[in-house]
Design a protein around this motif. Structure first.
Motif, PDB file in Angstrom:
ATOM      1  N   ASP A 275       0.836  -1.208   0.000  1.00 12.06           N
ATOM      2  CA  ASP A 275       0.000   0.000   0.000  1.00 12.06           C
ATOM      3  C   ASP A 275       0.869   1.257   0.000  1.00 12.06           C
ATOM      4  N   GLN A 276       1.941   1.226   0.818  1.00 13.38           N
ATOM      5  CA  GLN A 276       2.823   2.394   0.858  1.00 13.38           C
ATOM      6  C   GLN A 276       3.505   2.623  -0.488  1.00 13.38           C
ATOM      7  N   ARG A 277       3.973   1.524  -1.099  1.00 10.94           N
ATOM      8  CA  ARG A 277       4.612   1.659  -2.414  1.00 10.94           C
ATOM      9  C   ARG A 277       3.613   2.164  -3.453  1.00 10.94           C
ATOM     10  N   THR A 278       2.386   1.653  -3.359  1.00  9.24           N
ATOM     11  CA  THR A 278       1.355   2.094  -4.302  1.00  9.24           C
ATOM     12  C   THR A 278       1.074   3.582  -4.147  1.00  9.24           C
ATOM     13  N   GLN A 279       0.957   4.017  -2.873  1.00  7.91           N
ATOM     14  CA  GLN A 279       0.717   5.443  -2.630  1.00  7.91           C
ATOM     15  C   GLN A 279       1.894   6.286  -3.128  1.00  7.91           C
ATOM     16  N   LYS A 280       3.128   5.760  -2.933  1.00 13.52           N
ATOM     17  CA  LYS A 280       4.299   6.496  -3.395  1.00 13.52           C
ATOM     18  C   LYS A 280       4.298   6.623  -4.919  1.00 13.52           C
ATOM     19  N   ILE A 281       3.951   5.505  -5.582  1.00 18.42           N
ATOM     20  CA  ILE A 281       3.902   5.541  -7.050  1.00 18.42           C
ATOM     21  C   ILE A 281       2.836   6.514  -7.517  1.00 18.42           C
ATOM     22  N   GLU A 282       1.671   6.480  -6.850  1.00 16.20           N
ATOM     23  CA  GLU A 282       0.601   7.406  -7.231  1.00 16.20           C
ATOM     24  C   GLU A 282       1.024   8.855  -7.017  1.00 16.20           C
ATOM     25  N   GLU A 283       1.772   9.096  -5.900  1.00 20.34           N
ATOM     26  CA  GLU A 283       2.240  10.453  -5.635  1.00 20.34           C
ATOM     27  C   GLU A 283       3.253  10.890  -6.692  1.00 20.34           C
ATOM     28  N   LEU A 284       4.162   9.987  -7.063  1.00 19.23           N
ATOM     29  CA  LEU A 284       5.139  10.322  -8.099  1.00 19.23           C
ATOM     30  C   LEU A 284       4.456  10.569  -9.435  1.00 19.23           C
ATOM     31  N   GLN A 285       3.430   9.777  -9.732  1.00 22.22           N
ATOM     32  CA  GLN A 285       2.693   9.994 -10.969  1.00 22.22           C
ATOM     33  C   GLN A 285       1.970  11.339 -10.935  1.00 22.22           C
ATOM     34  N   GLN A 287       2.950  13.942  -9.182  1.00 23.86           N
ATOM     35  CA  GLN A 287       3.966  14.979  -9.337  1.00 23.86           C
ATOM     36  C   GLN A 287       4.427  15.096 -10.790  1.00 23.86           C
ATOM     37  N   LYS A 288       4.555  13.928 -11.437  1.00 23.16           N
ATOM     38  CA  LYS A 288       4.954  13.956 -12.847  1.00 23.16           C
ATOM     39  C   LYS A 288       3.915  14.696 -13.672  1.00 23.16           C
ATOM     40  N   SER A 289       2.646  14.393 -13.410  1.00 26.02           N
ATOM     41  CA  SER A 289       1.570  15.073 -14.147  1.00 26.02           C
ATOM     42  C   SER A 289       1.581  16.571 -13.871  1.00 26.02           C
ATOM     43  N   ALA A 290       1.836  16.909 -12.577  1.00 24.96           N
ATOM     44  CA  ALA A 290       1.881  18.331 -12.220  1.00 24.96           C
ATOM     45  C   ALA A 290       3.057  19.029 -12.902  1.00 24.96           C
ATOM     46  N   MET A 291       4.205  18.361 -12.952  1.00 22.46           N
ATOM     47  CA  MET A 291       5.369  18.960 -13.604  1.00 22.46           C
ATOM     48  C   MET A 291       5.140  19.148 -15.101  1.00 22.46           C
ATOM     49  N   GLU A 292       4.476  18.143 -15.699  1.00 19.84           N
ATOM     50  CA  GLU A 292       4.170  18.286 -17.127  1.00 19.84           C
ATOM     51  C   GLU A 292       3.215  19.454 -17.360  1.00 19.84           C
ATOM     52  N   LYS A 293       2.263  19.600 -16.427  1.00 18.06           N
ATOM     53  CA  LYS A 293       1.320  20.708 -16.538  1.00 18.06           C
ATOM     54  C   LYS A 293       2.037  22.040 -16.356  1.00 18.06           C
ATOM     55  N   PRO A 511      21.701  23.757   0.964  1.00 18.33           N
ATOM     56  CA  PRO A 511      23.067  23.397   1.345  1.00 18.33           C
ATOM     57  C   PRO A 511      23.866  24.651   1.703  1.00 18.33           C
ATOM     58  N   ILE A 512      24.725  24.523   2.687  1.00 17.22           N
ATOM     59  CA  ILE A 512      25.533  25.660   3.085  1.00 17.22           C
ATOM     60  C   ILE A 512      26.435  26.097   1.943  1.00 17.22           C
ATOM     61  N   SER A 513      26.884  25.132   1.156  1.00 18.38           N
ATOM     62  CA  SER A 513      27.729  25.459   0.013  1.00 18.38           C
ATOM     63  C   SER A 513      27.052  24.995  -1.264  1.00 18.38           C
ATOM     64  N   CYS A 514      27.032  25.854  -2.285  1.00 14.41           N
ATOM     65  CA  CYS A 514      26.394  25.500  -3.537  1.00 14.41           C
ATOM     66  C   CYS A 514      27.202  24.491  -4.320  1.00 14.41           C
ATOM     67  N   ASN A 515      28.411  24.136  -3.818  1.00 10.40           N
ATOM     68  CA  ASN A 515      29.205  23.115  -4.488  1.00 10.40           C
ATOM     69  C   ASN A 515      28.612  21.725  -4.278  1.00 10.40           C
ATOM     70  N   ASP A 516      27.738  21.599  -3.226  1.00 13.36           N
ATOM     71  CA  ASP A 516      27.084  20.313  -3.000  1.00 13.36           C
ATOM     72  C   ASP A 516      26.172  19.996  -4.171  1.00 13.36           C
ATOM     73  N   GLU A 517      26.124  18.735  -4.552  1.00  9.81           N
ATOM     74  CA  GLU A 517      25.248  18.352  -5.648  1.00  9.81           C
ATOM     75  C   GLU A 517      23.803  18.441  -5.199  1.00  9.81           C
ATOM     76  N   PRO A 518      22.934  18.984  -6.033  1.00 12.78           N
ATOM     77  CA  PRO A 518      21.522  19.101  -5.664  1.00 12.78           C
ATOM     78  C   PRO A 518      20.927  17.723  -5.382  1.00 12.78           C
ATOM     79  N   ARG A 519      20.085  17.656  -4.340  1.00 17.18           N
ATOM     80  CA  ARG A 519      19.444  16.406  -3.976  1.00 17.18           C
ATOM     81  C   ARG A 519      17.934  16.539  -4.142  1.00 17.18           C
ATOM     82  N   PRO A 520      17.288  15.534  -4.738  1.00 12.70           N
ATOM     83  CA  PRO A 520      15.840  15.638  -4.906  1.00 12.70           C
ATOM     84  C   PRO A 520      15.140  15.602  -3.565  1.00 12.70           C
ATOM     85  N   LYS A 521      14.186  16.477  -3.368  1.00 13.77           N
ATOM     86  CA  LYS A 521      13.439  16.548  -2.110  1.00 13.77           C
ATOM     87  C   LYS A 521      11.964  16.725  -2.412  1.00 13.77           C
TER      88      LYS A 521
END
Length: 526
Positions: A275-285, A287-293, A511-521
């Motif tokens: 159920d948690q994985r399903t909810q996560k997939i639905e949330e990612l979908q 978000q993907k739809s929102a980003m496309e929009k 990040p305190i320093s912009c040299n850090d690689e961006p992390r998805p959040k």
């Protein structure tokens, strides 16, 4: 007679007596096999092939009838012996009985006439004794087999009363045989077992004969403890097919029940994970739809902004020329500043639209995050006082030096605090906290306004989404969208925690320093 042909061994040193005994045996029995022995040696030779019965005189040449009994005992032969004697000596009779003689007959014509009846009786009793010993041996063997089984076996009559209680049953349930023989089989069932007890309680005589039945029940030991058991039972028949009772087998399934419970818990846990994985997939979908929009909307907005920006520049230049020609005492002079203000507002909206869909962080520089916050609070002090609000800041004593584009950070702080001012009521307090967590700088902006419902929280970072009814820049719904995009461009994020009528807390982390690689959040985390 019960036996059609009987083999006899006559042990007597008197030929006449042997002849007399043979005459009566031959007369009464059908084709008897009669062998004879006069001496000890002959007797030892004949018993190598034991007869059905031995008829021996008490006094013999070189040995006695009691020695005959002793020899048979030494050789473990169970052939019955009828002892003949010329006298009715009680001491001899008692001694012979102790030695195991089958019967004792006085050697007279009248008694020898009755010898065939005595033989028949002895053979009948010997057969009964043999069957009794054989049954006892089989019973002992069955007890050993039943006691060696991992399950517990007991026997009942057709009314369900216990008639056989094995050693394994005594070990399992703690009852001794004398405590349960004659009792109902339900004595070992838990009376508080409810539905399972009702399955086991009907009289066994009402159950179908010959069929193997099985049920689960909670069994009770003598000490009162209980355990789950699987009970299997079937009808017990005699040799002619007559039902005698029931064989009942009890198997302790405690460990099996534990494993079933572990499996059930594991299955439930797996279900929750799915159920948690399903909810996560639905949330990612989602978000993907929102980003496309957003991407599609961004392309359109950028194009519209570009198309508006060109004529707006001409309008602004033209208005600058016209503005200098309007006298200050003209009746239209009051509109000059208003027109300029609105032109500037349109330009600011276009600039926000560009930043929303083209979030590029500027050139980084090192600065004190607490100092940047102080500057932003001073810029908004007049607006907070106008709304009778207090901005309370909490910053660490040690400066948090951040290597990021200072202008973009200031804009994010400005938008978040301005959003809190617009959401607060007169007299409220806005709390801004600055702290460091590992390699990130954290700024929390908390207000005590009306809060944000669960339904709206997933939309607040969408461009042009707003709950404000008033006009101005805040009413366009671009402030949080611009701030989130700028934060992500710097490798950070903005999250929100809120509930209706409990205010809202926005957390800005970079990040305190912009040299850090961006992390998805996550874009919104409640």
């Amino acid at each position: 007679m019960s036996i059609p042909q009987i083999s006899f061994l006559l042990v007597d040193d008197d030929r006449a007596d042997r002849g007399l005994v043979k005459r009566y045996l031959t007369k009464e029995f059908q084709d008897p096999i009669i062998r004879e022995a006069e001496t000890r040696e002959q007797f030892l030779q004949e018993i190598q092939n034991p007869p059905n019965i031995i008829i021996s005189d008490y006094l013999l040449r070189g040995f006695t009838g009691l020695e005959v009994l002793e020899i048979l005992k030494q050789k473990n032969l169970e052939t019955p012996v009828i002892l003949l004697t010329g006298t009715g000596n009680e001491e001899i009779a008692i001694e012979a009985m102790k030695m195991g003689v089958a019967d004792y007959v006085i050697k007279t014509i009248e008694h020898i006439k009755r010898l065939p009846a005595t033989v028949d009786q002895v053979l009948r009793l010997n057969k009964i004794e043999f069957e009794r010993r054989h049954a006892k041996e089989e019973l002992l063997l069955s007890d050993q087999i039943l006691n060696s089984m991992p399950d517990t076996v007991l026997l009942t009559d057709l009314d369900g009363e216990i008639v056989r209680w094995t050693g394994s049953a005594e070990v399992t349930f703690g009852f001794r045989s004398q405590e349960v023989i004659g009792e109902s089989h339900t004595i070992i069932l838990d009376p508080a077992d409810g539905p399972l007890d009702s399955l086991a309680s009907p009289p066994l005589s009402s159950l179908p004969h010959g069929l193997v039945q099985q049920f689960e029940a909670k069994c009770r030991k003598k000490d009162g403890s209980t355990f789950p058991a699987e009970v299997t039972y079937r009808t017990l028949f005699d040799k002619v097919g007559k039902a005698l009772g029931w064989v009942m087998v009890y198997r302790d399934i405690t460990e099996r029940k534990k494993m079933e419970e572990i499996l059930r818990e594991h299955t439930t846990h797996l279900g929750l994970l799915v159920d948690q994985r399903t909810q996560k997939i639905e949330e990612l979908q989602r978000q993907k739809s929102a980003m496309e929009k957003i991407a599609a909307t961004g392309q359109m907005a950028a194009r519209v902004a570009h198309e508006i920006n060109n004529p707006l520049a001409g309008i602004k230049n033209a208005f600058t020329l016209i503005r200098s020609e309007i006298p200050k005492d003209s009746k239209y002079a009051s509109y000059v500043d208003l027109i300029k203000k609105e032109i500037d507002r349109i330009a600011a909206i276009i600039q926000q639209m560009y930043k929303t869909y083209s979030p590029k962080a500027g050139k980084p520089n090192q600065f004190d995050l607490s100092g940047a916050l102080s500057d932003v609070c001073r810029l908004l002090s007049s607006k907070s006082k106008q709304n009778h609000l207090e901005i309370e800041t909490s910053v660490p004593k040690t400066p948090i030096l951040v290597y990021q584009p200072e202008g973009e950070v200031n804009q994010i702080l400005y938008n978040l605090i301005l959003n809190a001012i617009q959401a607060s009521h007169s007299g409220d307090k806005i709390r801004v906290t600055v702290r460091k967590y590992e390699d990130d700088a954290i700024v929390e902006v908390a207000d005590t306004g009306e809060g944000i419902s669960q339904e709206i929280q997933s939309k607040i970072f969408d461009p042009f989404f707003t709950t404000k009814k008033s006009g101005g820049q805040g009413g366009l719904g671009l402030g949080l969208a611009v701030s989130q995009n700028l934060a992500q461009a710097m490798g950070g994020a903005i999250t929100v925690a809120s509930a209706v009528n409990q205010g809202a807390t926005f957390t800005f982390s970079i990040p305190i320093s912009c040299n850090d690689e961006p992390r998805p959040k996550e874009t919104a985390n409640v």
